[in-house]
Design a protein around this motif. Structure first.
Motif, PDB file in Angstrom:
ATOM      1  N   UNK A  75      -0.628  -9.332  -0.520  1.00 39.34           N
ATOM      2  CA  UNK A  75      -0.169  -8.071  -0.856  1.00 39.34           C
ATOM      3  C   UNK A  75      -0.707  -6.688  -0.758  1.00 39.34           C
ATOM      4  N   UNK A  76      -0.061  -5.195  -1.137  1.00 39.09           N
ATOM      5  CA  UNK A  76      -0.584  -3.719  -1.473  1.00 39.09           C
ATOM      6  C   UNK A  76      -0.512  -3.860  -2.518  1.00 39.09           C
ATOM      7  N   UNK A  77      -0.025  -4.510  -3.655  1.00 39.86           N
ATOM      8  CA  UNK A  77      -0.261  -4.350  -4.910  1.00 39.86           C
ATOM      9  C   UNK A  77      -1.149  -5.254  -5.057  1.00 39.86           C
ATOM     10  N   UNK A  78      -1.454  -6.399  -4.557  1.00 39.17           N
ATOM     11  CA  UNK A  78      -2.019  -7.041  -5.225  1.00 39.17           C
ATOM     12  C   UNK A  78      -3.340  -6.033  -4.897  1.00 39.17           C
ATOM     13  N   UNK A  79      -3.835  -6.367  -3.735  1.00 41.54           N
ATOM     14  CA  UNK A  79      -4.826  -5.341  -3.326  1.00 41.54           C
ATOM     15  C   UNK A  79      -5.528  -4.509  -4.087  1.00 41.54           C
ATOM     16  N   UNK A  80      -4.457  -3.726  -4.806  1.00 43.43           N
ATOM     17  CA  UNK A  80      -3.973  -2.155  -5.366  1.00 43.43           C
ATOM     18  C   UNK A  80      -4.900  -2.708  -7.080  1.00 43.43           C
ATOM     19  N   UNK A 125       4.298   0.470   0.287  1.00 39.06           N
ATOM     20  CA  UNK A 125       5.328   0.945   0.393  1.00 39.06           C
ATOM     21  C   UNK A 125       6.577   0.899  -0.600  1.00 39.06           C
ATOM     22  N   UNK A 126       7.626   2.324  -0.970  1.00 39.05           N
ATOM     23  CA  UNK A 126       8.254   1.734  -1.660  1.00 39.05           C
ATOM     24  C   UNK A 126       9.455   0.961  -1.456  1.00 39.05           C
ATOM     25  N   UNK A 127      10.283   0.409  -2.160  1.00 39.11           N
ATOM     26  CA  UNK A 127      10.744  -0.945  -1.626  1.00 39.11           C
ATOM     27  C   UNK A 127      12.256  -0.772  -1.346  1.00 39.11           C
ATOM     28  N   UNK A 128      13.102  -1.042  -1.135  1.00 43.13           N
ATOM     29  CA  UNK A 128      14.640  -0.310  -0.153  1.00 43.13           C
ATOM     30  C   UNK A 128      15.977  -0.621  -1.533  1.00 43.13           C
ATOM     31  N   UNK A 129      16.273   0.024  -1.235  1.00 40.79           N
ATOM     32  CA  UNK A 129      17.273  -0.141  -2.631  1.00 40.79           C
ATOM     33  C   UNK A 129      17.858  -1.253  -2.335  1.00 40.79           C
ATOM     34  N   UNK A 130      18.213  -2.233  -4.005  1.00 40.24           N
ATOM     35  CA  UNK A 130      19.870  -3.283  -3.351  1.00 40.24           C
ATOM     36  C   UNK A 130      20.737  -2.985  -2.877  1.00 40.24           C
ATOM     37  N   UNK A 131      21.546  -3.854  -2.670  1.00 40.05           N
ATOM     38  CA  UNK A 131      23.301  -2.987  -2.577  1.00 40.05           C
ATOM     39  C   UNK A 131      23.836  -4.834  -2.378  1.00 40.05           C
ATOM     40  N   UNK A 132      24.807  -4.620  -3.145  1.00 41.41           N
ATOM     41  CA  UNK A 132      26.023  -5.345  -2.540  1.00 41.41           C
ATOM     42  C   UNK A 132      26.613  -5.172  -1.278  1.00 41.41           C
TER      43      UNK A 132
END
Length: 169
Positions: free
Chosen positions: A12-17, A50-57
């Motif tokens: 995953x990109x965060x791990x690579x970073x 990438x930016x995470x998508x917002x959580x929706x109900x």
């Protein structure tokens, strides 16, 4: 090449970073100690995250939330006495009605929370099925208002008047 290898492995990109950050620190240390004459990690770009998508109900979760808020209002007793305990119940009922009104308005109109909390009291006096909202940058827009939201707003303003009159007594 190492970052390409990590990408090929499905890291995953965060791990690579994080791994790149560790390498940068390592090469910075080696350069600072004079072990290396250059720092090869200075020009390496970080992987795009990438930016995470917002959580929706879900619709059922929203329905449950609104029905729970409405049920809380209906279970609160209405008292006419003005002793300390009844004032405490009045404050609790007021907070419950405010929450219900805010939830109904947010769900019905799709407005931002900042727009909701900055609504003037005169917004509750609207006879139509729309609200005029001042949004970001002072822009005004019209949003639809359903019956449930309008009823919740009217009930909240009535309770607001009741709380204000109980404070003057």
């Amino acid at each position: 090449a190492y970052l390409a290898f990590l990408t090929h492995q499905g890291v995953a990109p965060p791990t690579s970073a994080r791994r790149l950050s560790a390498l940068r620190q390592f090469f910075r240390f080696m350069y600072g100690e004079g072990i290396r004459g250059d720092n090869p990690a200075t020009n390496v770009e970080s992987p795009r995250q990438g930016r995470p998508l917002p959580k929706v109900l879900s619709e059922s979760e929203v329905d449950s939330l609104l029905s729970t808020a409405k049920a809380a209002i209906e279970t609160e007793p209405e008292e006419e006495e003005q002793d300390e305990e009844s004032r405490s119940h009045l404050r609790a009922r007021f907070a419950t009605m405010r929450l219900n009104c805010m939830l109904e308005l947010l769900y019905a109109t799709g407005m931002r929370v900042s727009e909701l909390v900055s609504l003037p009291r005169s917004a509750a006096n609207v006879d139509g099925r729309f609200l005029l909202i001042r949004g970001k940058g002072g822009r005004e827009r019209i949003v639809p208002l359903n019956d449930a939201a309008k009823d919740a707003m009217i009930a909240y303003v009535a309770m607001l008047d009741q709380v204000a009159s109980s404070k003057t007594k």
